[in-house]
Design a protein around this motif. Structure first.
Motif, short mmCIF file in Angstrom:
data_model
loop_
_atom_site.label_atom_id
_atom_site.label_comp_id
_atom_site.label_asym_id
_atom_site.label_seq_id
_atom_site.Cartn_x
_atom_site.Cartn_y
_atom_site.Cartn_z
N ALA A 54 0.84 -1.21 0.00
CA ALA A 54 0.00 0.00 0.00
C ALA A 54 0.88 1.25 0.00
O ALA A 54 0.58 2.23 -0.70
N ILE A 55 1.97 1.21 0.77
CA ILE A 55 2.90 2.34 0.79
C ILE A 55 3.56 2.51 -0.58
O ILE A 55 3.76 3.63 -1.06
N ILE A 56 3.88 1.39 -1.22
CA ILE A 56 4.47 1.45 -2.56
C ILE A 56 3.48 2.10 -3.53
O ILE A 56 3.86 2.89 -4.40
N GLY A 57 2.19 1.78 -3.38
CA GLY A 57 1.17 2.43 -4.20
C GLY A 57 1.16 3.94 -3.98
O GLY A 57 1.06 4.72 -4.93
N LEU A 58 1.31 4.34 -2.72
CA LEU A 58 1.34 5.78 -2.41
C LEU A 58 2.59 6.45 -2.97
O LEU A 58 2.57 7.65 -3.27
N SER A 59 3.68 5.69 -3.11
CA SER A 59 4.90 6.27 -3.68
C SER A 59 4.66 6.70 -5.13
O SER A 59 5.21 7.70 -5.60
N ILE A 60 3.83 5.93 -5.85
CA ILE A 60 3.47 6.29 -7.22
C ILE A 60 2.63 7.55 -7.24
O ILE A 60 2.83 8.45 -8.06
N VAL A 61 1.68 7.64 -6.30
CA VAL A 61 0.85 8.84 -6.18
C VAL A 61 1.74 10.05 -5.89
O VAL A 61 1.60 11.11 -6.51
N TYR A 62 2.67 9.88 -4.96
CA TYR A 62 3.57 10.97 -4.57
C TYR A 62 4.35 11.48 -5.78
O TYR A 62 4.43 12.70 -6.00
N LYS A 63 4.92 10.57 -6.55
CA LYS A 63 5.77 11.00 -7.66
C LYS A 63 4.96 11.68 -8.75
O LYS A 63 5.41 12.68 -9.33
N GLY A 64 3.77 11.16 -9.04
CA GLY A 64 2.92 11.81 -10.03
C GLY A 64 2.52 13.21 -9.58
O GLY A 64 2.54 14.17 -10.36
N PHE A 65 2.16 13.35 -8.30
CA PHE A 65 1.77 14.65 -7.73
C PHE A 65 2.95 15.61 -7.74
O PHE A 65 2.80 16.80 -8.04
N ASP A 66 4.13 15.09 -7.43
CA ASP A 66 5.34 15.91 -7.46
C ASP A 66 5.62 16.41 -8.86
O ASP A 66 5.98 17.58 -9.07
N ASN A 67 5.47 15.54 -9.86
CA ASN A 67 5.70 15.93 -11.25
C ASN A 67 4.74 17.03 -11.70
O ASN A 67 5.08 17.83 -12.59
N LEU A 68 3.57 17.07 -11.11
CA LEU A 68 2.58 18.09 -11.45
C LEU A 68 2.81 19.40 -10.69
O LEU A 68 2.07 20.36 -10.88
N GLY A 69 3.85 19.42 -9.85
CA GLY A 69 4.16 20.63 -9.08
C GLY A 69 3.31 20.80 -7.83
O GLY A 69 3.33 21.86 -7.21
N GLY A 70 2.58 19.76 -7.46
CA GLY A 70 1.69 19.86 -6.30
C GLY A 70 2.41 20.06 -4.99
O GLY A 70 1.96 20.84 -4.14
N LEU A 71 3.53 19.38 -4.80
CA LEU A 71 4.27 19.49 -3.55
C LEU A 71 4.87 20.89 -3.37
O LEU A 71 4.88 21.45 -2.27
N LYS A 72 5.34 21.45 -4.47
CA LYS A 72 5.91 22.80 -4.41
C LYS A 72 4.85 23.83 -4.05
O LYS A 72 5.10 24.79 -3.32
N LYS A 73 3.63 23.62 -4.57
CA LYS A 73 2.53 24.53 -4.25
C LYS A 73 2.14 24.42 -2.79
O LYS A 73 1.82 25.43 -2.15
N ILE A 74 2.18 23.23 -2.24
CA ILE A 74 1.79 23.02 -0.84
C ILE A 74 2.83 23.56 0.13
O ILE A 74 2.50 24.27 1.09
N PHE A 75 4.10 23.23 -0.12
CA PHE A 75 5.17 23.59 0.82
C PHE A 75 5.88 24.89 0.48
O PHE A 75 6.69 25.37 1.25
N GLY A 76 5.60 25.43 -0.70
CA GLY A 76 6.24 26.68 -1.08
C GLY A 76 7.63 26.49 -1.66
O GLY A 76 8.25 27.44 -2.13
N LYS A 77 8.15 25.30 -1.62
CA LYS A 77 9.44 24.98 -2.22
C LYS A 77 9.46 23.51 -2.59
O LYS A 77 8.67 22.71 -2.09
N GLN A 78 10.38 23.16 -3.45
CA GLN A 78 10.47 21.79 -3.92
C GLN A 78 11.17 20.91 -2.90
O GLN A 78 12.31 21.17 -2.53
N PRO A 79 10.49 19.86 -2.39
CA PRO A 79 11.17 18.92 -1.48
C PRO A 79 12.34 18.25 -2.18
O PRO A 79 12.42 18.23 -3.41
N ASN A 80 13.25 17.70 -1.40
CA ASN A 80 14.42 17.03 -1.95
C ASN A 80 13.99 15.79 -2.73
O ASN A 80 13.60 14.77 -2.15
N THR A 81 14.05 15.86 -4.04
CA THR A 81 13.55 14.76 -4.88
C THR A 81 14.43 13.52 -4.80
O THR A 81 13.93 12.40 -4.83
N LYS A 82 15.74 13.72 -4.70
CA LYS A 82 16.64 12.56 -4.59
C LYS A 82 16.41 11.84 -3.27
O LYS A 82 16.39 10.59 -3.22
N GLY A 83 16.23 12.61 -2.20
CA GLY A 83 15.96 11.99 -0.90
C GLY A 83 14.67 11.21 -0.91
O GLY A 83 14.58 10.12 -0.33
#
Length: 229
Positions: free
Chosen positions: A109-138
């Protein structure tokens, strides 16, 4: 006709990964028989099993599609895939050798959420929420750790012989990397071809939304399995 033509790469890439979902993470009878009856070192067979497992591991591959989707330089692709490889290799070996038992439904289930996370990140969603881009490599490294535990959990379902375990695990891990390389090379060929057309950027949002939908579907499927098992 035009819409069908420009969306074909999306369908080809995702269907190649999702169409095997009925068999992904499943283990055929011959493999089950081998894992439960093998005695001692069997580097070659474990290598083959690892490669086959990754090629049919649609959840791992969907996550990697999200990772490389906006990476254009070969150097960047190698760096990000290396972070993922380090993560899942470490927890695969550690999880089995130390016998860390994690519920298979929860980890998947967590692996499924990792796919959601990456797709959302690619859409710029995380940057909009946090105001900056989280460490993608991390993030790729951390999710790689979870993906490795997913592989370890699958292996732990079989009470195979402990003699030569470390060597066999190295074979399985190397096989996983070979399978990952082959599958990723195929996906990169499709993406490279698609990038030559304007539809790549035009439909990038749709593609990542589809990735998110697939991730949510996997997450829901695994949670359902957890509660009814």
């Amino acid at each position: 006709m035009k819409l069908v033509k420009i969306t074909t790469p999306i369908i080809v890439i995702l269907s190649c990964l999702i169409s095997v979902s009925a068999f992904a993470h499943g283990v055929d009878e011959d493999t089950q028989s081998f894992l439960t009856t093998n005695k001692g070192i069997a580097f070659g067979p474990f290598l083959y099993i690892g490669a086959k497992h990754m090629i049919t591991g649609y959840d791992h591959l969907l996550f990697l599609v999200g990772v490389i989707f906006f990476l254009y330089r070969t150097k960047d692709i190698i760096i990000y895939i290396s972070f993922f490889t380090i993560g899942h290799s470490a927890t695969l070996l550690f999880g089995v050798l130390v016998d860390i038992n994690i519920n298979a439904f929860i980890i998947d289930a967590i692996i499924g959420l990792s796919i959601v996370y990456k797709g959302f990140d690619n859409l710029g969603g995380l940057k909009k929420i946090f105001g900056k881009q989280p460490n993608t490599k991390g993030a790729v490294l951390i999710f790689g750790l979870f993906h490795g535990f997913g592989l370890a959990t699958k292996l732990q379902e079989f009470e195979f012989d402990k003699e030569g375990l470390f060597i066999n695990l190295l074979g399985f891990n190397l096989g996983v990397e070979i399978g990952q390389f082959l599958a990723l090379a195929f996906v990169l060929l499709l993406i490279s071809f698609w990038r030559q057309h304007p539809s790549y950027l035009k439909f990038s949002k749709l593609t990542n939304l589809v990735l998110m939908a697939a991730g949510f579907l996997l997450f829901g499927y695994q949670l359902t399995g957890y509660f009814i098992s």
